[in-house]
Design a protein around this motif. Sequence first.
Motif, PDB file in Angstrom:
ATOM      1  N   LEU A   1      -1.702  -0.900  -4.041  1.00  0.00           N
ATOM      2  CA  LEU A   1      -2.769   0.067  -3.847  1.00  0.00           C
ATOM      3  C   LEU A   1      -2.138   1.441  -3.683  1.00  0.00           C
ATOM      4  CD1 LEU A   1      -5.657   1.020  -3.239  1.00  0.00           C
ATOM      5  CD2 LEU A   1      -5.263   0.420  -0.830  1.00  0.00           C
ATOM      6  N   LEU A   2      -2.515   2.379  -4.536  1.00  0.00           N
ATOM      7  CA  LEU A   2      -2.049   3.760  -4.440  1.00  0.00           C
ATOM      8  C   LEU A   2      -3.182   4.582  -3.845  1.00  0.00           C
ATOM      9  CD1 LEU A   2      -0.003   6.008  -4.987  1.00  0.00           C
ATOM     10  CD2 LEU A   2      -0.890   6.167  -7.312  1.00  0.00           C
ATOM     11  N   LEU A   3      -2.967   5.062  -2.625  1.00  0.00           N
ATOM     12  CA  LEU A   3      -3.988   5.789  -1.876  1.00  0.00           C
ATOM     13  C   LEU A   3      -3.610   7.263  -1.818  1.00  0.00           C
ATOM     14  CD1 LEU A   3      -6.516   5.580   0.018  1.00  0.00           C
ATOM     15  CD2 LEU A   3      -4.902   5.266   1.904  1.00  0.00           C
ATOM     16  N   ASP A   4      -4.464   8.113  -2.386  1.00  0.00           N
ATOM     17  CA  ASP A   4      -4.161   9.543  -2.419  1.00  0.00           C
ATOM     18  C   ASP A   4      -5.454  10.340  -2.418  1.00  0.00           C
ATOM     19  OD1 ASP A   4      -1.784  11.575  -3.063  1.00  0.00           O
ATOM     20  OD2 ASP A   4      -3.536  12.181  -4.225  1.00  0.00           O
ATOM     21  N   PRO A   5      -5.559  11.383  -1.568  1.00  0.00           N
ATOM     22  CA  PRO A   5      -6.811  12.163  -1.517  1.00  0.00           C
ATOM     23  C   PRO A   5      -6.972  13.127  -2.673  1.00  0.00           C
ATOM     24  CG  PRO A   5      -5.206  13.054   0.026  1.00  0.00           C
ATOM     25  CD  PRO A   5      -4.608  11.787  -0.515  1.00  0.00           C
ATOM     26  N   GLN A   6      -5.854  13.512  -3.332  1.00  0.00           N
ATOM     27  CA  GLN A   6      -5.888  14.474  -4.436  1.00  0.00           C
ATOM     28  C   GLN A   6      -6.619  15.750  -4.025  1.00  0.00           C
ATOM     29  OE1 GLN A   6      -7.237  12.428  -8.087  1.00  0.00           O
ATOM     30  NE2 GLN A   6      -6.869  10.550  -6.967  1.00  0.00           N
ATOM     31  N   ALA A   7      -6.454  16.158  -2.793  1.00  0.00           N
ATOM     32  CA  ALA A   7      -7.207  17.304  -2.278  1.00  0.00           C
ATOM     33  C   ALA A   7      -6.476  18.624  -2.458  1.00  0.00           C
ATOM     34  CB  ALA A   7      -7.514  17.095  -0.794  1.00  0.00           C
ATOM     35  N   ARG A   8      -5.162  18.578  -2.616  1.00  0.00           N
ATOM     36  CA  ARG A   8      -4.412  19.824  -2.691  1.00  0.00           C
ATOM     37  C   ARG A   8      -3.122  19.597  -3.473  1.00  0.00           C
ATOM     38  NH1 ARG A   8      -0.644  20.651   1.368  1.00  0.00           N
ATOM     39  NH2 ARG A   8      -1.277  22.805   1.593  1.00  0.00           N
ATOM     40  N   ILE A   9      -2.500  20.701  -3.853  1.00  0.00           N
ATOM     41  CA  ILE A   9      -1.259  20.656  -4.611  1.00  0.00           C
ATOM     42  C   ILE A   9      -0.181  21.354  -3.798  1.00  0.00           C
ATOM     43  CG2 ILE A   9      -0.158  21.218  -6.810  1.00  0.00           C
ATOM     44  CD1 ILE A   9      -3.109  21.653  -7.847  1.00  0.00           C
ATOM     45  N   LYS A  10       0.951  20.743  -3.695  1.00  0.00           N
ATOM     46  CA  LYS A  10       2.055  21.330  -2.930  1.00  0.00           C
ATOM     47  C   LYS A  10       2.625  22.540  -3.669  1.00  0.00           C
ATOM     48  CE  LYS A  10       6.840  20.228  -1.736  1.00  0.00           C
ATOM     49  NZ  LYS A  10       7.878  19.198  -1.811  1.00  0.00           N
TER      50      LYS A  10
ATOM     51  N   ALA B   1       6.936   5.086  -6.959  1.00  0.00           N
ATOM     52  CA  ALA B   1       7.076   3.800  -6.269  1.00  0.00           C
ATOM     53  C   ALA B   1       5.976   2.835  -6.690  1.00  0.00           C
ATOM     54  CB  ALA B   1       7.053   4.017  -4.759  1.00  0.00           C
ATOM     55  N   ALA B   2       4.736   3.333  -6.770  1.00  0.00           N
ATOM     56  CA  ALA B   2       3.606   2.471  -7.154  1.00  0.00           C
ATOM     57  C   ALA B   2       3.784   1.936  -8.567  1.00  0.00           C
ATOM     58  CB  ALA B   2       2.299   3.256  -7.034  1.00  0.00           C
ATOM     59  N   LYS B   3       4.195   2.793  -9.472  1.00  0.00           N
ATOM     60  CA  LYS B   3       4.394   2.376 -10.866  1.00  0.00           C
ATOM     61  C   LYS B   3       5.441   1.266 -10.955  1.00  0.00           C
ATOM     62  CE  LYS B   3       6.613   4.076 -15.113  1.00  0.00           C
ATOM     63  NZ  LYS B   3       7.866   3.328 -14.916  1.00  0.00           N
ATOM     64  N   GLU B   4       6.574   1.480 -10.309  1.00  0.00           N
ATOM     65  CA  GLU B   4       7.670   0.529 -10.474  1.00  0.00           C
ATOM     66  C   GLU B   4       7.386  -0.791  -9.781  1.00  0.00           C
ATOM     67  OE1 GLU B   4      11.561   2.132 -10.313  1.00  0.00           O
ATOM     68  OE2 GLU B   4      11.008   3.752 -11.697  1.00  0.00           O
TER      69      GLU B   4
ATOM     70  N   VAL C   1       0.865  -1.175   0.000  1.00  0.00           N
ATOM     71  CA  VAL C   1       0.000   0.000   0.000  1.00  0.00           C
ATOM     72  C   VAL C   1       0.897   1.218   0.000  1.00  0.00           C
ATOM     73  CG1 VAL C   1      -1.671   1.381   1.299  1.00  0.00           C
ATOM     74  CG2 VAL C   1      -1.942  -1.103   1.158  1.00  0.00           C
ATOM     75  N   VAL C   2       0.728   2.077  -0.995  1.00  0.00           N
ATOM     76  CA  VAL C   2       1.492   3.322  -1.086  1.00  0.00           C
ATOM     77  C   VAL C   2       0.565   4.457  -0.690  1.00  0.00           C
ATOM     78  CG1 VAL C   2       2.828   4.871  -2.552  1.00  0.00           C
ATOM     79  CG2 VAL C   2       2.927   2.385  -2.933  1.00  0.00           C
ATOM     80  N   VAL C   3       0.913   5.154   0.377  1.00  0.00           N
ATOM     81  CA  VAL C   3       0.103   6.274   0.857  1.00  0.00           C
ATOM     82  C   VAL C   3       0.719   7.569   0.341  1.00  0.00           C
ATOM     83  CG1 VAL C   3      -0.836   7.466   2.862  1.00  0.00           C
ATOM     84  CG2 VAL C   3      -0.521   4.971   2.918  1.00  0.00           C
ATOM     85  N   GLY C   4       0.005   8.250  -0.541  1.00  0.00           N
ATOM     86  CA  GLY C   4       0.508   9.493  -1.120  1.00  0.00           C
ATOM     87  C   GLY C   4       0.804   9.329  -2.602  1.00  0.00           C
ATOM     88  N   GLY C   5       0.166  10.157  -3.432  1.00  0.00           N
ATOM     89  CA  GLY C   5       0.308  10.018  -4.880  1.00  0.00           C
ATOM     90  C   GLY C   5       1.051  11.160  -5.533  1.00  0.00           C
ATOM     91  N   GLY C   6       1.990  11.778  -4.808  1.00  0.00           N
ATOM     92  CA  GLY C   6       2.859  12.776  -5.423  1.00  0.00           C
ATOM     93  C   GLY C   6       3.950  12.089  -6.230  1.00  0.00           C
ATOM     94  N   PRO C   7       4.985  12.828  -6.645  1.00  0.00           N
ATOM     95  CA  PRO C   7       6.040  12.225  -7.473  1.00  0.00           C
ATOM     96  C   PRO C   7       6.690  10.989  -6.853  1.00  0.00           C
ATOM     97  CG  PRO C   7       6.211  14.597  -7.558  1.00  0.00           C
ATOM     98  CD  PRO C   7       5.157  14.298  -6.530  1.00  0.00           C
TER      99      PRO C   7
ATOM    100  N   ARG D   1      -5.799   2.516  -8.031  1.00  0.00           N
ATOM    101  CA  ARG D   1      -5.902   3.876  -7.494  1.00  0.00           C
ATOM    102  C   ARG D   1      -7.170   4.026  -6.677  1.00  0.00           C
ATOM    103  NH1 ARG D   1      -5.290   8.911 -11.467  1.00  0.00           N
ATOM    104  NH2 ARG D   1      -5.823   9.891  -9.476  1.00  0.00           N
ATOM    105  N   ILE D   2      -7.021   4.617  -5.498  1.00  0.00           N
ATOM    106  CA  ILE D   2      -8.192   4.957  -4.691  1.00  0.00           C
ATOM    107  C   ILE D   2      -8.033   6.393  -4.216  1.00  0.00           C
ATOM    108  CG2 ILE D   2      -9.381   4.557  -2.499  1.00  0.00           C
ATOM    109  CD1 ILE D   2      -9.031   1.632  -2.849  1.00  0.00           C
ATOM    110  N   ARG D   3      -9.070   7.179  -4.403  1.00  0.00           N
ATOM    111  CA  ARG D   3      -9.053   8.554  -3.922  1.00  0.00           C
ATOM    112  C   ARG D   3      -9.531   8.549  -2.474  1.00  0.00           C
ATOM    113  NH1 ARG D   3     -12.342  13.843  -6.158  1.00  0.00           N
ATOM    114  NH2 ARG D   3     -11.007  15.408  -5.169  1.00  0.00           N
ATOM    115  N   GLY D   4      -8.595   8.467  -1.574  1.00  0.00           N
ATOM    116  CA  GLY D   4      -8.934   8.371  -0.160  1.00  0.00           C
ATOM    117  C   GLY D   4      -7.830   8.889   0.723  1.00  0.00           C
TER     118      GLY D   4
END
Length: 399
Positions: free
Chosen positions: A35-44, A23-26, A12-18, A114-117
């Motif tokens: 499982l790639l878990l990311d809320p996609q709620a904001r941009i750094k 890491a999830a891709k490779e 389980v990868v928590v965080g979908g930034g670079p 991918r899960i938006r969570g």
Amino acid sequence: MLDQTRSQFDVVVVGGGPSGATAAKELAEAGHSVLLLDPQARIKPCGGAVPPCCIREFDIPEDMLVAKVRSARMIAPSAIGVDMPIEDGFVGMVDRATFDEWLRERARKAGATRIRGSFESFSRDADGTALVEYSLKGSEAPNRLVRARMVIGADGANSRVAAAALPDVKRVPFVFAYHEVVKAPAVASPHYDHERCDVIYQGKVSPDFYGWIFPHGETFSIGTGSAQKGFSLRGSIAELRRATGFDELETIRKEGAPIPMKPLKRWDNGRDVLLAGDAAGVVAPASGEGIYYAMLGGRLAAKAVAKALETGDARALSEARRAFMAAHGRIFWILGLLQYFWYRNDKRREQFVKICRDPDVQKLTWDSYMNKALVRGRFMTHMRILINDIRHLMGFARA
């Protein structure tokens, strides 16, 4: 209320930034269930620079680059600017809103789920297997649990995964960054060039870091950062926009976030959790550069986790930090010293910008930045620059 329906993944990868997306891709490409878990709620907040080595090593396509920078302008407290042209090359610029989403989609196409969570908690099953609890973004559905053989925490500087699974690891100092994405001027401006990054070393813009104006094609990022409590980042940018005439331009979005300035002493729990990206502290001191180092950290995390899964030996997790520091620990140390000595007050900032006039300094800076390696075989040049730096620091150098 908790949904007790469980599923299981290798990772389980928590965080979908670079970092997390890489890491999830490779791991997915290597055949692991991810499982790639990311809320996609904001941009750094991020200048968006990707050097040529990053473009090559991580196969970033041309259409992801919203601008190509061919020089940098270092601006002193006196407002004197020193231009540092890039010889025979460029630095790519990306917009994090589209770039991060492209990375997440690339991971999905490689086989990751991918899960938006949002990550909620870390615990263990009766047999000791890691359990990740998450909530679904924009849903009133009960929280869900997923079992994981391994967990990668790539959830930013204030990592909740790190707090839950590595509570004994001391957190590192932060620079708090803030920027505004603004519509680029329609006509030429003395303060803006679509092929130039402006780096502003002025205490009124930042007392201990720097401000920036970075082109993004149809928009640009104008921002600053500081670790000094009480310093108004928003007020600094408002004043900078007034001084440059950019206060009349349309603001697209505003973003702020903490940025770590030093790698953590330990990235794994010795069992099944490994940190990556900002969560591990892999942002370059002095420059604040993070995209390349985040993606590299994600790649190294994927390799370490894959090895741990294959061998059943959790000691493999420590190889991620060891490999990163072997490759970049020295330059991080040097950049940390640079920030400590030169960013302390406007007198030193003025001297620092003067040093940037030196052609050898410019060449070594770009060579190291573009290729992410200290340039070897130029010992006398390094020594001359070091002596010149000391003379400036002591106030013995002529203006």
